[in-house]
Design a protein around this motif. Structure first.
Motif, PDB file in Angstrom:
ATOM      1  N   SER A 127       0.835  -1.205   0.000  1.00  0.00           N
ATOM      2  CA  SER A 127       0.000   0.000   0.000  1.00  0.00           C
ATOM      3  C   SER A 127       0.871   1.256   0.000  1.00  0.00           C
ATOM      4  O   SER A 127       2.068   1.212   0.287  1.00  0.00           O
ATOM      5  CB  SER A 127      -0.930   0.007   1.216  1.00  0.00           C
ATOM      6  OG  SER A 127      -0.180   0.064   2.413  1.00  0.00           O
ATOM      7  N   PHE A 128       0.240   2.378  -0.337  1.00  0.00           N
ATOM      8  CA  PHE A 128       0.872   3.689  -0.295  1.00  0.00           C
ATOM      9  C   PHE A 128       0.090   4.576   0.661  1.00  0.00           C
ATOM     10  O   PHE A 128      -1.055   4.280   1.015  1.00  0.00           O
ATOM     11  CB  PHE A 128       0.889   4.330  -1.685  1.00  0.00           C
ATOM     12  CG  PHE A 128       1.752   3.607  -2.689  1.00  0.00           C
ATOM     13  CD1 PHE A 128       3.115   3.847  -2.748  1.00  0.00           C
ATOM     14  CD2 PHE A 128       1.191   2.691  -3.565  1.00  0.00           C
ATOM     15  CE1 PHE A 128       3.911   3.186  -3.677  1.00  0.00           C
ATOM     16  CE2 PHE A 128       1.974   2.026  -4.491  1.00  0.00           C
ATOM     17  CZ  PHE A 128       3.339   2.278  -4.540  1.00  0.00           C
ATOM     18  N   LEU A 129       0.708   5.675   1.050  1.00  0.00           N
ATOM     19  CA  LEU A 129       0.032   6.672   1.888  1.00  0.00           C
ATOM     20  C   LEU A 129      -0.196   7.941   1.082  1.00  0.00           C
ATOM     21  O   LEU A 129       0.744   8.525   0.542  1.00  0.00           O
ATOM     22  CB  LEU A 129       0.868   6.989   3.135  1.00  0.00           C
ATOM     23  CG  LEU A 129       0.905   5.930   4.237  1.00  0.00           C
ATOM     24  CD1 LEU A 129       1.763   6.416   5.400  1.00  0.00           C
ATOM     25  CD2 LEU A 129      -0.506   5.598   4.735  1.00  0.00           C
ATOM     26  N   LEU A 130      -1.440   8.359   0.996  1.00  0.00           N
ATOM     27  CA  LEU A 130      -1.788   9.594   0.302  1.00  0.00           C
ATOM     28  C   LEU A 130      -1.524  10.790   1.209  1.00  0.00           C
ATOM     29  O   LEU A 130      -1.451  10.648   2.432  1.00  0.00           O
ATOM     30  CB  LEU A 130      -3.252   9.562  -0.117  1.00  0.00           C
ATOM     31  CG  LEU A 130      -3.662   8.392  -1.030  1.00  0.00           C
ATOM     32  CD1 LEU A 130      -5.176   8.335  -1.164  1.00  0.00           C
ATOM     33  CD2 LEU A 130      -3.002   8.529  -2.389  1.00  0.00           C
ATOM     34  N   ASP A 179      -9.182  11.383   7.254  1.00  0.00           N
ATOM     35  CA  ASP A 179      -7.746  11.123   7.372  1.00  0.00           C
ATOM     36  C   ASP A 179      -7.427   9.685   6.961  1.00  0.00           C
ATOM     37  O   ASP A 179      -6.529   9.045   7.513  1.00  0.00           O
ATOM     38  CB  ASP A 179      -7.256  11.392   8.806  1.00  0.00           C
ATOM     39  CG  ASP A 179      -5.731  11.495   8.881  1.00  0.00           C
ATOM     40  OD1 ASP A 179      -5.126  11.942   7.894  1.00  0.00           O
ATOM     41  OD2 ASP A 179      -5.159  11.090   9.908  1.00  0.00           O
ATOM     42  N   HIS A 180      -8.179   9.194   5.976  1.00  0.00           N
ATOM     43  CA  HIS A 180      -7.953   7.841   5.460  1.00  0.00           C
ATOM     44  C   HIS A 180      -6.911   7.940   4.349  1.00  0.00           C
ATOM     45  O   HIS A 180      -7.232   8.164   3.188  1.00  0.00           O
ATOM     46  CB  HIS A 180      -9.249   7.246   4.923  1.00  0.00           C
ATOM     47  CG  HIS A 180      -9.110   5.837   4.442  1.00  0.00           C
ATOM     48  ND1 HIS A 180      -8.966   4.762   5.299  1.00  0.00           N
ATOM     49  CD2 HIS A 180      -9.078   5.311   3.181  1.00  0.00           C
ATOM     50  CE1 HIS A 180      -8.859   3.652   4.593  1.00  0.00           C
ATOM     51  NE2 HIS A 180      -8.914   3.960   3.309  1.00  0.00           N
ATOM     52  N   ARG A 181      -5.655   7.718   4.697  1.00  0.00           N
ATOM     53  CA  ARG A 181      -4.556   7.954   3.769  1.00  0.00           C
ATOM     54  C   ARG A 181      -4.095   6.697   3.048  1.00  0.00           C
ATOM     55  O   ARG A 181      -3.480   6.787   1.988  1.00  0.00           O
ATOM     56  CB  ARG A 181      -3.374   8.570   4.524  1.00  0.00           C
ATOM     57  CG  ARG A 181      -3.671   9.936   5.137  1.00  0.00           C
ATOM     58  CD  ARG A 181      -2.453  10.453   5.882  1.00  0.00           C
ATOM     59  NE  ARG A 181      -1.300  10.558   4.990  1.00  0.00           N
ATOM     60  CZ  ARG A 181      -0.044  10.650   5.412  1.00  0.00           C
ATOM     61  NH1 ARG A 181       0.223  10.637   6.702  1.00  0.00           N
ATOM     62  NH2 ARG A 181       0.946  10.749   4.531  1.00  0.00           N
ATOM     63  N   GLU A 182      -4.336   5.538   3.601  1.00  0.00           N
ATOM     64  CA  GLU A 182      -3.793   4.317   3.007  1.00  0.00           C
ATOM     65  C   GLU A 182      -4.588   3.893   1.776  1.00  0.00           C
ATOM     66  O   GLU A 182      -5.811   3.913   1.766  1.00  0.00           O
ATOM     67  CB  GLU A 182      -3.804   3.183   4.037  1.00  0.00           C
ATOM     68  CG  GLU A 182      -3.080   1.935   3.562  1.00  0.00           C
ATOM     69  CD  GLU A 182      -2.934   0.890   4.663  1.00  0.00           C
ATOM     70  OE1 GLU A 182      -2.510  -0.225   4.352  1.00  0.00           O
ATOM     71  OE2 GLU A 182      -3.257   1.218   5.828  1.00  0.00           O
ATOM     72  N   SER A 191      10.439   5.470   0.611  1.00  0.00           N
ATOM     73  CA  SER A 191       9.229   5.867   1.337  1.00  0.00           C
ATOM     74  C   SER A 191       8.008   5.565   0.471  1.00  0.00           C
ATOM     75  O   SER A 191       8.057   5.696  -0.754  1.00  0.00           O
ATOM     76  CB  SER A 191       9.284   7.360   1.647  1.00  0.00           C
ATOM     77  OG  SER A 191       8.016   7.843   2.023  1.00  0.00           O
ATOM     78  N   HIS A 192       6.933   5.147   1.104  1.00  0.00           N
ATOM     79  CA  HIS A 192       5.722   4.866   0.330  1.00  0.00           C
ATOM     80  C   HIS A 192       4.686   5.984   0.502  1.00  0.00           C
ATOM     81  O   HIS A 192       3.490   5.767   0.337  1.00  0.00           O
ATOM     82  CB  HIS A 192       5.130   3.507   0.710  1.00  0.00           C
ATOM     83  CG  HIS A 192       4.719   3.373   2.137  1.00  0.00           C
ATOM     84  ND1 HIS A 192       5.574   3.558   3.184  1.00  0.00           N
ATOM     85  CD2 HIS A 192       3.512   3.060   2.677  1.00  0.00           C
ATOM     86  CE1 HIS A 192       4.923   3.368   4.318  1.00  0.00           C
ATOM     87  NE2 HIS A 192       3.668   3.062   4.034  1.00  0.00           N
ATOM     88  N   VAL A 193       5.158   7.195   0.795  1.00  0.00           N
ATOM     89  CA  VAL A 193       4.269   8.348   0.952  1.00  0.00           C
ATOM     90  C   VAL A 193       4.195   9.117  -0.363  1.00  0.00           C
ATOM     91  O   VAL A 193       5.212   9.571  -0.898  1.00  0.00           O
ATOM     92  CB  VAL A 193       4.769   9.292   2.076  1.00  0.00           C
ATOM     93  CG1 VAL A 193       3.846  10.508   2.196  1.00  0.00           C
ATOM     94  CG2 VAL A 193       4.841   8.542   3.398  1.00  0.00           C
ATOM     95  N   ASP A 243       4.238  10.385  -9.514  1.00  0.00           N
ATOM     96  CA  ASP A 243       4.442  10.289  -8.070  1.00  0.00           C
ATOM     97  C   ASP A 243       4.943   8.894  -7.675  1.00  0.00           C
ATOM     98  O   ASP A 243       5.895   8.747  -6.915  1.00  0.00           O
ATOM     99  CB  ASP A 243       3.123  10.554  -7.331  1.00  0.00           C
ATOM    100  CG  ASP A 243       3.133  11.908  -6.659  1.00  0.00           C
ATOM    101  OD1 ASP A 243       4.111  12.653  -6.838  1.00  0.00           O
ATOM    102  OD2 ASP A 243       2.162  12.218  -5.956  1.00  0.00           O
ATOM    103  N   VAL A 244       4.266   7.872  -8.207  1.00  0.00           N
ATOM    104  CA  VAL A 244       4.588   6.494  -7.853  1.00  0.00           C
ATOM    105  C   VAL A 244       5.978   6.116  -8.342  1.00  0.00           C
ATOM    106  O   VAL A 244       6.746   5.455  -7.630  1.00  0.00           O
ATOM    107  CB  VAL A 244       3.539   5.522  -8.439  1.00  0.00           C
ATOM    108  CG1 VAL A 244       3.939   4.073  -8.179  1.00  0.00           C
ATOM    109  CG2 VAL A 244       2.156   5.803  -7.843  1.00  0.00           C
TER     110      VAL A 244
END
Length: 312
Positions: free
Chosen positions: A9-12, A86-89, A169-171, A181-182
Motif C-alpha cells: 500500500s501507499f500513503l496519500l 484522514d484515510h490515507r492508506e 518511502s511509500h508516501v 508520483d509512484v
C-alpha cells in the motif's frame, strides 16, 4: 503483495502542515465536486432527453461531460477520504488503477476537444456537406478512436508499476495516485517510465493543441470570407463555447507542466493547488460555459426542469 514489492500500500497526502484545517479545506472541495457532478449529469440528461440536441456537436459535448464526470469520480473518493476521515492508506492495485484512469481520461478529454474542433471546422468551412460527413456512425467511430487512444496509450507506463520494487518511502505527494508520483518511489530502472510519458504528452497534448489551433486559423479564414457581417458573427458565435473550454483545459495543462518542470523552488502547496486546479477547474467550468454561451442548452435546461417540475 505483488511480485518484488516491499509493501502492498501507499500513503496519500492532503495538505502538509495544514492537517488541522483539513475539515475546513474539505468544504470548498465538497461543493466543487457536487457542482461538477450536478453540471455534467445535467448536461448528459439534457442531451439524452432533448431531441433538438441530437446533433454531432452535442454528442461530442456529451462525451466531454462523461469524461469530466469520470475524472471527478476517479479522484473524489480518495481526496475527500483524506480530508474528511484522514484515510490515507491506499492499496497498490487501487492506486495504480486510479493513476491509469486519471491519465487515460486526461488524454481522452484532449481527444474530445480535438473532435469538437473538427466538428466546428466542418460546420463552418464545409456546411453543405456537414450532415453527410458527420453521420451518427462516423461520430461513434471518432468517439471510439478517442477512447482507444486514451486508454490504450497509458497501458505501457502503468503496467510495470505492478512489478516494480518500492523500497523507498511509500508516501505520495497528493491525495490521489499519479504515475509520476509512484515512479519516484520505485527502486528499479525507470528509464522507460520517465521517457515514454514525455513522448506521450508531446504526441497527444501538444499535437492536439496544434491541430486545434490550425483548425481555428482555417475557420477564421473561412469566416472572414463571408460577406455579411451578421453571418460572420453568427458563425464565430458557434465556436465561442468550444474555444473557452479549450483555453480552460490547455492553460491548466501548461500551468501544471511549467510548475512541475521549473518549479523546484516553488512551495509544495503551489504544486498541490495547481494539481487540483487541473483536475477540478475544467470539469467545473465546461458545463457552465456551455450553459451560458449556448442558447439551445439554456432553453433545454429550462424545459428539462420545468417539465419535470409540473409532472404529478
Amino acid at each position: 503483495m505483488w511480485p518484488n514489492s516491499s509493501f502492498s500500500s501507499f500513503l496519500l497526502t492532503g495538505f502538509p502542515g495544514l492537517e488541522a484545517a483539513h475539515h475546513w479545506i474539505s468544504i470548498p472541495f465538497f461543493f466543487v465536486y457536487i457542482s461538477v457532478l450536478f453540471g455534467n449529469v445535467t448536461l448528459l440528461l439534457l442531451i439524452k432527453e432533448d431531441h433538438n440536441l441530437h446533433e454531432p456537436m452535442y454528442y461530442f459535448l456529451a462525451m466531454l461531460a462523461a469524461t469530466d464526470l469520470g475524472l471527478t469520480l476517479t479522484t473524489m473518493p480518495t481526496v475527500l477520504g483524506v480530508l474528511w476521515l484522514d484515510h490515507r492508506e491506499i492499496g497498490n492495485v487501487a492506486c495504480f488503477s486510479q493513476a491509469y484512469f486519471i491519465h487515460s481520461l486526461s488524454f481522452v478529454e484532449s481527444g474530445v476537444l480535438l473532435a469538437m474542433a473538427y466538428d466546428r471546422f466542418i460546420a463552418i468551412c464545409n456546411p453543405l456537406r456537414y450532415t453527410s460527413i458527420l453521420t451518427n456512425t462516423r461520430v461513434v467511430k471518432i468517439g471510439l478512436v478517442v477512447l482507444m487512444r486514451g486508454f490504450v496509450s497509458v497501458v505501457p507506463p502503468i503496467s510495470p508499476l505492478y512489478f516494480f520494487p518500492y523500497c523507498h518511502s511509500h508516501v505520495l505527494s497528493h491525495a490521489f495516485c499519479l504515475h509520476q508520483d509512484v515512479i519516484k518511489l520505485a527502486c528499479a530502472d525507470t528509464t522507460f517510465n520517465r521517457l515514454y510519458p514525455v513522448v506521450l504528452v508531446v504526441l497527444i497534448f501538444v499535437l492536439d493543441s496544434m491541430i486545434i489551433l490550425i483548425s481555428y486559423v482555417l475557420i477564421l479564414k473561412s469566416v472572414l470570407s463571408i460577406a455579411s457581417r451578421d453571418e460572420r458573427a453568427k458563425a464565430l458565435n458557434t465556436c465561442v463555447s468550444h474555444i473557452c473550454c479549450v483555453l480552460v483545459f490547455y492553460i491548466t495543462v501548461i500551468g501544471l507542466s511549467l510548475i512541475h518542470r521549473f518549479g523546484k523552488d516553488v512551495p509544495h502547496i503551489v504544486h498541490l493547488i495547481m494539481s487540483y486546479v487541473y483536475f477540478l477547474f475544467p470539469p467545473l467550468m465546461n458545463p457552465i460555459i456551455y450553459s451560458v454561451k449556448t442558447k439551445q442548452i439554456q432553453s433545454g435546461i429550462l424545459h428539462l426542469f420545468t417539465t419535470h417540475k409540473v409532472r404529478p
